[in-house]
Design an enzyme around this catalytic site. Sequence first.
Site, PDB file in Angstrom:
ATOM      1  CG  ASN A   7      -1.828   1.178   1.322  1.00  0.00           C
ATOM      2  OD1 ASN A   7      -1.741   2.094   0.508  1.00  0.00           O
ATOM      3  ND2 ASN A   7      -2.696   1.202   2.316  1.00  0.00           N
ATOM      4  CG  ASP A 147      -9.445   2.199  -1.435  1.00  0.00           C
ATOM      5  OD1 ASP A 147      -8.865   1.105  -1.349  1.00  0.00           O
ATOM      6  OD2 ASP A 147      -9.362   3.080  -0.567  1.00  0.00           O
ATOM      7  CG  ASN A 210      -8.295  10.857  10.693  1.00  0.00           C
ATOM      8  OD1 ASN A 210      -8.958  11.499  11.511  1.00  0.00           O
ATOM      9  ND2 ASN A 210      -7.396  11.426   9.934  1.00  0.00           N
ATOM     10  N   GLY A 211     -10.764   8.639   8.325  1.00  0.00           N
ATOM     11  CA  GLY A 211     -11.700   8.755   7.204  1.00  0.00           C
ATOM     12  C   GLY A 211     -12.822   7.781   7.511  1.00  0.00           C
ATOM     13  CG  MET A 284     -13.966  10.146  16.624  1.00  0.00           C
ATOM     14  SD  MET A 284     -14.852  11.694  16.968  1.00  0.00           S
ATOM     15  CE  MET A 284     -16.145  11.127  18.064  1.00  0.00           C
ATOM     16  N   GLY A 331     -10.807   1.937  13.073  1.00  0.00           N
ATOM     17  CA  GLY A 331     -10.352   2.440  14.372  1.00  0.00           C
ATOM     18  C   GLY A 331     -11.422   2.740  15.397  1.00  0.00           C
ATOM     19  CG  ASN A 335     -10.298  -0.193  18.809  1.00  0.00           C
ATOM     20  OD1 ASN A 335     -10.049  -1.238  19.393  1.00  0.00           O
ATOM     21  ND2 ASN A 335      -9.814   0.083  17.607  1.00  0.00           N
TER      22      ASN A 335
END
EC number: 2.7.2.1
Length: 406
Positions: A7, A147, A210-211, A284, A331, A335
């Site tokens: 990646n 993607d 985050n995205g 967050m 993320g 979590n």
Amino acid sequence: MIVLVVNSGSSSIKYQLLDMDNEKVLCKGLAERIGIPGSRIVHKKAGEKFIVEKPMPNHDEALKIVLEVLKDEKLGAIKDFKEIDAVGHRVVHGGEKFSGSVLIDDEVIKAIEEFSYLAPLHNPPNLMGIKAIMKLLPGVPNIGVFDTAFHAKMPEKAYLYAIPYEFYEKYKIRRYGFHGTSHRYVSKRTAEILGLDYNKAKIVTVHLGNGASIAAVKNGKSVDTSMGFTPLEGLVMGTRSGDLDPSIVTFLMEKEGLSAEEVYTILNKKSGVLGLSKNFSSDMRDIEDKALENDPLCRLVLDIYEYRIAKYIGAYAAAMNGVDAISFTAGVGENSPITREEICVNYLSFLGIKIDKEKNNVKGEERIISTPDSKVKVLVVPTNEELMIARDTKEIIEKGLKQLEY
């Protein structure tokens, strides 16, 4: 079959070496600060972490060092590069051309270059990684996993914007969606966990990193997703605004004397959770911690964040005329028990959703978090994009395909 997954970003390269006979990760790592002083590789093998500090002026040099690490007696997992059977690459944008993973040849490279205007920050570094590997491992097949591909067959009613049709014809302005590899992995895994027929199920996948984006997956196909022409549309994200009235752009240009580029930067880099929290944080975890300490602004930010997600889940239940399961991933999704609980309890109980508080108290673990009598099942399914890329790579090589249709 040994597969290397790459990646390649603008200043970093994530890699993973997998044995696809048992889907085991042999080693993985991150080459960071490429072209910047202080470049290094953070490498992991058998739970142990290693740091390799070496100058990496460009992607060619970075991948050369990565390959040396993979072959290293102590750090690596192979003795010879000939052991690598294929390389799978993450490519962000496949435009309308690619609705599945492909065997990369000159024609595919040319097409990825053509779509670079749609993803100027991502496709060029993705290509650098592909070209570097082709030089370093001649004769080894390369596979591109996009993607956008999982969403490429969304119906027209979902992907066209209500702007003059000529702009779609001229510039291919339409909704493309992103995080497709994650949504595909999570929706498939959800069906497996619940024993559902993937090709008959209605699943909402909620990718919160985050995205962030949400997808409606009906009968094994993505029929809608929250990101659009770019990853700026949709949910409130770490630094991205998500949905807003487009006239805000011209209003800010006029009132603040800003260029289009400057407003674009504000909406992409300075908005979302970061902007709403008055630059306190784009993370967050920080927002949640403060919200739980009764900080009124952070509590408001969390409310706005959750409200937008809940609205999209409700919309996608309507788009599919029903929903069997909702899966949280990435993320925040994996979590954050509080975010999951508040979304489901405060907004989605009308769907017959009931959350088991104890089961929901999980981080980064695959689990059904709804009660047995919940009409819609709610799950946490950690995403695994690298495994999905490696699986596609293996399938294309073994079946001798040029393109894999989902």
